[in-house]
Design a protein around this motif. Sequence first.
Motif, PDB file in Angstrom:
ATOM      1  N   ILE A 130     -15.795   4.970   0.171  1.00 38.18           N
ATOM      2  CA  ILE A 130     -14.786   5.740   0.900  1.00 38.18           C
ATOM      3  C   ILE A 130     -14.103   4.877   1.959  1.00 38.18           C
ATOM      4  CG2 ILE A 130     -14.448   7.656   2.513  1.00 38.18           C
ATOM      5  CD1 ILE A 130     -16.732   9.089   1.010  1.00 38.18           C
ATOM      6  N   ILE A 131     -14.915   4.169   2.734  1.00 39.23           N
ATOM      7  CA  ILE A 131     -14.365   3.356   3.823  1.00 39.23           C
ATOM      8  C   ILE A 131     -13.617   2.144   3.267  1.00 39.23           C
ATOM      9  CG2 ILE A 131     -14.953   1.963   5.846  1.00 39.23           C
ATOM     10  CD1 ILE A 131     -17.346   3.871   6.235  1.00 39.23           C
ATOM     11  N   ASP A 132     -14.187   1.528   2.236  1.00 37.36           N
ATOM     12  CA  ASP A 132     -13.542   0.349   1.658  1.00 37.36           C
ATOM     13  C   ASP A 132     -12.178   0.683   1.078  1.00 37.36           C
ATOM     14  OD1 ASP A 132     -15.675  -1.186   2.377  1.00 37.36           O
ATOM     15  OD2 ASP A 132     -16.501  -1.412   0.350  1.00 37.36           O
ATOM     16  N   TYR A 133     -12.066   1.829   0.443  1.00 36.16           N
ATOM     17  CA  TYR A 133     -10.757   2.193  -0.105  1.00 36.16           C
ATOM     18  C   TYR A 133      -9.723   2.311   1.013  1.00 36.16           C
ATOM     19  CZ  TYR A 133      -7.022   4.517  -2.593  1.00 36.16           C
ATOM     20  OH  TYR A 133      -5.797   4.811  -3.129  1.00 36.16           O
ATOM     21  N   SER A 134     -10.142   2.842   2.156  1.00 37.75           N
ATOM     22  CA  SER A 134      -9.213   2.969   3.282  1.00 37.75           C
ATOM     23  C   SER A 134      -8.822   1.617   3.847  1.00 37.75           C
ATOM     24  CB  SER A 134      -9.850   3.829   4.390  1.00 37.75           C
ATOM     25  OG  SER A 134     -10.139   5.125   3.932  1.00 37.75           O
ATOM     26  N   THR A 135      -9.822   0.773   4.089  1.00 35.71           N
ATOM     27  CA  THR A 135      -9.559  -0.485   4.785  1.00 35.71           C
ATOM     28  C   THR A 135      -9.052  -1.589   3.864  1.00 35.71           C
ATOM     29  OG1 THR A 135     -11.904  -1.110   4.552  1.00 35.71           O
ATOM     30  CG2 THR A 135     -11.248   0.015   6.582  1.00 35.71           C
ATOM     31  N   PHE A 136      -9.495  -1.583   2.601  1.00 32.34           N
ATOM     32  CA  PHE A 136      -9.085  -2.624   1.672  1.00 32.34           C
ATOM     33  C   PHE A 136      -7.754  -2.301   0.999  1.00 32.34           C
ATOM     34  CE2 PHE A 136     -13.237  -4.039   2.391  1.00 32.34           C
ATOM     35  CZ  PHE A 136     -13.487  -5.246   1.759  1.00 32.34           C
ATOM     36  N   CYS A 137      -7.435  -1.020   0.849  1.00 37.50           N
ATOM     37  CA  CYS A 137      -6.308  -0.641  -0.007  1.00 37.50           C
ATOM     38  C   CYS A 137      -5.272   0.226   0.701  1.00 37.50           C
ATOM     39  CB  CYS A 137      -6.830   0.094  -1.241  1.00 37.50           C
ATOM     40  SG  CYS A 137      -8.214  -0.721  -2.069  1.00 37.50           S
ATOM     41  N   LEU A 138      -5.692   1.381   1.183  1.00 34.97           N
ATOM     42  CA  LEU A 138      -4.737   2.363   1.683  1.00 34.97           C
ATOM     43  C   LEU A 138      -3.977   1.862   2.911  1.00 34.97           C
ATOM     44  CD1 LEU A 138      -3.632   5.208   1.273  1.00 34.97           C
ATOM     45  CD2 LEU A 138      -5.447   6.052   2.793  1.00 34.97           C
ATOM     46  N   ILE A 139      -4.691   1.372   3.913  1.00 34.76           N
ATOM     47  CA  ILE A 139      -4.024   0.928   5.141  1.00 34.76           C
ATOM     48  C   ILE A 139      -3.155  -0.300   4.904  1.00 34.76           C
ATOM     49  CG2 ILE A 139      -4.411   0.070   7.488  1.00 34.76           C
ATOM     50  CD1 ILE A 139      -6.859   1.919   7.604  1.00 34.76           C
ATOM     51  N   PRO A 140      -3.608  -1.311   4.135  1.00 36.34           N
ATOM     52  CA  PRO A 140      -2.689  -2.413   3.805  1.00 36.34           C
ATOM     53  C   PRO A 140      -1.426  -1.940   3.101  1.00 36.34           C
ATOM     54  CG  PRO A 140      -4.930  -3.056   3.348  1.00 36.34           C
ATOM     55  CD  PRO A 140      -4.975  -1.597   3.669  1.00 36.34           C
ATOM     56  N   ALA A 141      -1.545  -0.934   2.220  1.00 40.36           N
ATOM     57  CA  ALA A 141      -0.358  -0.394   1.549  1.00 40.36           C
ATOM     58  C   ALA A 141       0.573   0.259   2.558  1.00 40.36           C
ATOM     59  CB  ALA A 141      -0.774   0.614   0.483  1.00 40.36           C
ATOM     60  N   VAL A 142      -0.001   0.984   3.519  1.00 40.28           N
ATOM     61  CA  VAL A 142       0.800   1.597   4.583  1.00 40.28           C
ATOM     62  C   VAL A 142       1.525   0.518   5.386  1.00 40.28           C
ATOM     63  CG1 VAL A 142       0.678   2.890   6.748  1.00 40.28           C
ATOM     64  CG2 VAL A 142      -0.606   3.681   4.758  1.00 40.28           C
ATOM     65  N   ALA A 143       0.814  -0.560   5.714  1.00 39.47           N
ATOM     66  CA  ALA A 143       1.423  -1.648   6.485  1.00 39.47           C
ATOM     67  C   ALA A 143       2.562  -2.301   5.728  1.00 39.47           C
ATOM     68  CB  ALA A 143       0.354  -2.688   6.839  1.00 39.47           C
ATOM     69  N   LEU A 144       2.346  -2.527   4.432  1.00 37.14           N
ATOM     70  CA  LEU A 144       3.399  -3.144   3.621  1.00 37.14           C
ATOM     71  C   LEU A 144       4.632  -2.249   3.579  1.00 37.14           C
ATOM     72  CD1 LEU A 144       4.060  -5.575   1.781  1.00 37.14           C
ATOM     73  CD2 LEU A 144       3.179  -4.234  -0.140  1.00 37.14           C
ATOM     74  N   TYR A 145       4.414  -0.952   3.489  1.00 38.26           N
ATOM     75  CA  TYR A 145       5.524  -0.003   3.428  1.00 38.26           C
ATOM     76  C   TYR A 145       6.239   0.105   4.779  1.00 38.26           C
ATOM     77  CZ  TYR A 145       8.104   4.350   2.923  1.00 38.26           C
ATOM     78  OH  TYR A 145       9.099   5.297   2.907  1.00 38.26           O
ATOM     79  N   LEU A 146       5.475   0.293   5.849  1.00 37.29           N
ATOM     80  CA  LEU A 146       6.088   0.508   7.161  1.00 37.29           C
ATOM     81  C   LEU A 146       6.764  -0.744   7.717  1.00 37.29           C
ATOM     82  CD1 LEU A 146       3.439   2.753   8.989  1.00 37.29           C
ATOM     83  CD2 LEU A 146       5.595   3.446   7.911  1.00 37.29           C
ATOM     84  N   SER A 147       6.249  -1.918   7.343  1.00 33.07           N
ATOM     85  CA  SER A 147       6.829  -3.160   7.849  1.00 33.07           C
ATOM     86  C   SER A 147       8.200  -3.434   7.238  1.00 33.07           C
ATOM     87  CB  SER A 147       5.904  -4.338   7.540  1.00 33.07           C
ATOM     88  OG  SER A 147       5.841  -4.577   6.140  1.00 33.07           O
ATOM     89  N   ASP A 148       8.513  -2.742   6.135  1.00 32.62           N
ATOM     90  CA  ASP A 148       9.779  -2.957   5.424  1.00 32.62           C
ATOM     91  C   ASP A 148       9.945  -4.421   5.023  1.00 32.62           C
ATOM     92  OD1 ASP A 148      11.962  -1.662   4.308  1.00 32.62           O
ATOM     93  OD2 ASP A 148      13.299  -2.216   5.949  1.00 32.62           O
ATOM     94  N   MET A 149       8.805  -5.031   4.696  1.00 33.20           N
ATOM     95  CA  MET A 149       8.798  -6.449   4.360  1.00 33.20           C
ATOM     96  C   MET A 149       9.635  -6.748   3.123  1.00 33.20           C
ATOM     97  SD  MET A 149       5.456  -8.866   3.701  1.00 33.20           S
ATOM     98  CE  MET A 149       4.786  -8.443   5.307  1.00 33.20           C
ATOM     99  N   ILE A 150       9.654  -5.817   2.184  1.00 36.73           N
ATOM    100  CA  ILE A 150      10.407  -6.051   0.952  1.00 36.73           C
ATOM    101  C   ILE A 150      11.504  -5.006   0.754  1.00 36.73           C
ATOM    102  CG2 ILE A 150       8.583  -7.282  -0.238  1.00 36.73           C
ATOM    103  CD1 ILE A 150       7.693  -4.783  -1.546  1.00 36.73           C
ATOM    104  N   GLY A 151      11.751  -4.185   1.753  1.00 30.59           N
ATOM    105  CA  GLY A 151      12.852  -3.250   1.673  1.00 30.59           C
ATOM    106  C   GLY A 151      12.575  -2.082   0.737  1.00 30.59           C
ATOM    107  N   LYS A 152      13.328  -1.045   0.913  1.00 30.59           N
ATOM    108  CA  LYS A 152      13.194   0.142   0.067  1.00 30.59           C
ATOM    109  C   LYS A 152      14.214   0.044  -1.072  1.00 30.59           C
ATOM    110  CE  LYS A 152      11.568   3.098   3.826  1.00 30.59           C
ATOM    111  NZ  LYS A 152      11.466   2.045   4.812  1.00 30.59           N
ATOM    112  N   PRO A 153      13.912   0.538  -2.269  1.00 28.53           N
ATOM    113  CA  PRO A 153      12.711   1.321  -2.619  1.00 28.53           C
ATOM    114  C   PRO A 153      11.526   0.481  -3.075  1.00 28.53           C
ATOM    115  CG  PRO A 153      14.158   1.242  -4.509  1.00 28.53           C
ATOM    116  CD  PRO A 153      14.850   0.456  -3.408  1.00 28.53           C
ATOM    117  N   TRP A 154      11.657  -0.862  -3.037  1.00 29.46           N
ATOM    118  CA  TRP A 154      10.618  -1.723  -3.582  1.00 29.46           C
ATOM    119  C   TRP A 154       9.316  -1.616  -2.807  1.00 29.46           C
ATOM    120  CZ3 TRP A 154      12.112  -2.713  -8.149  1.00 29.46           C
ATOM    121  CH2 TRP A 154      13.451  -2.927  -8.429  1.00 29.46           C
TER     122      TRP A 154
END
Length: 242
Positions: free
Chosen positions: A80-104
């Motif tokens: 449960i914790i690993d999915y949050s820290t290894f996957c979900l939160i990094p995905a949130v960071a990648l999305y919120l940082s707009d590193m690759i722009g939307k919709p990508w």
Amino acid sequence: MTAQGTTFQRWRAFAVHLFTASGAFLAFLSLIAAAEGQWVAMFSWLGLALLVDGIDGPMARKVEIKRVLPDWSGDMLDAIIDYSTFCLIPAVALYLSDMIGKPWSFIAAALIVITSAIYYADTRMKTKDNFFRGFPVCWNMVVFAFFAIQPSEWVVFAAVVLCAAGTFAPVKFLHPVRVVRLRPLNLAAMVLWMLFGFAALLYGFDSPTWVRVGVALTSLYLVSIGAVIQLLDRRAGGAVSS
């Protein structure tokens, strides 16, 4: 064994579960930092969560936690914790940082969270020689490398697609501690990656070239060495059989 001794063992074992569960709070703090765009703080909290994840296993084995508390699943808690820290939160960071722009960025985040969920359900994720089978969804390290190296948006998106596809590939990926093959070299690469990563945090991800190159080279080694060993073993096996 006395009843008091049994009670003490249970409380000691449950304390280890609580220590593991503290990773969930670190994940929460990391998510708050991501929502506020505080990327250094976010990855710092994720780093602490990774530290907890690294030392709670030996602690659990030391107190024989599965025997003492058979009704509590440390494996489930870890997942449960690993999915949050290894996957979900990094995905949130990648999305919120707009590193690759939307919709990508939206597509990349979707690839991360969906393929990672499927990977955690795969009971074949470990090989007999302690490698991971398929990309082991360590998106915390991958997205951290993106922030540290700051590649172009198309390089980032291509890397996400390749790693997501690699989740389902019959390719070995390194576990730096448990894999016996080349362990000193693997551990050295991991330590160097951590040192370069710490430098990137100190620079606030506005890193000089030597830090970016260091993160890039050590990341490339850690991601590819399993496949290289697998390929060499297959060639050696073919040569022997022929």
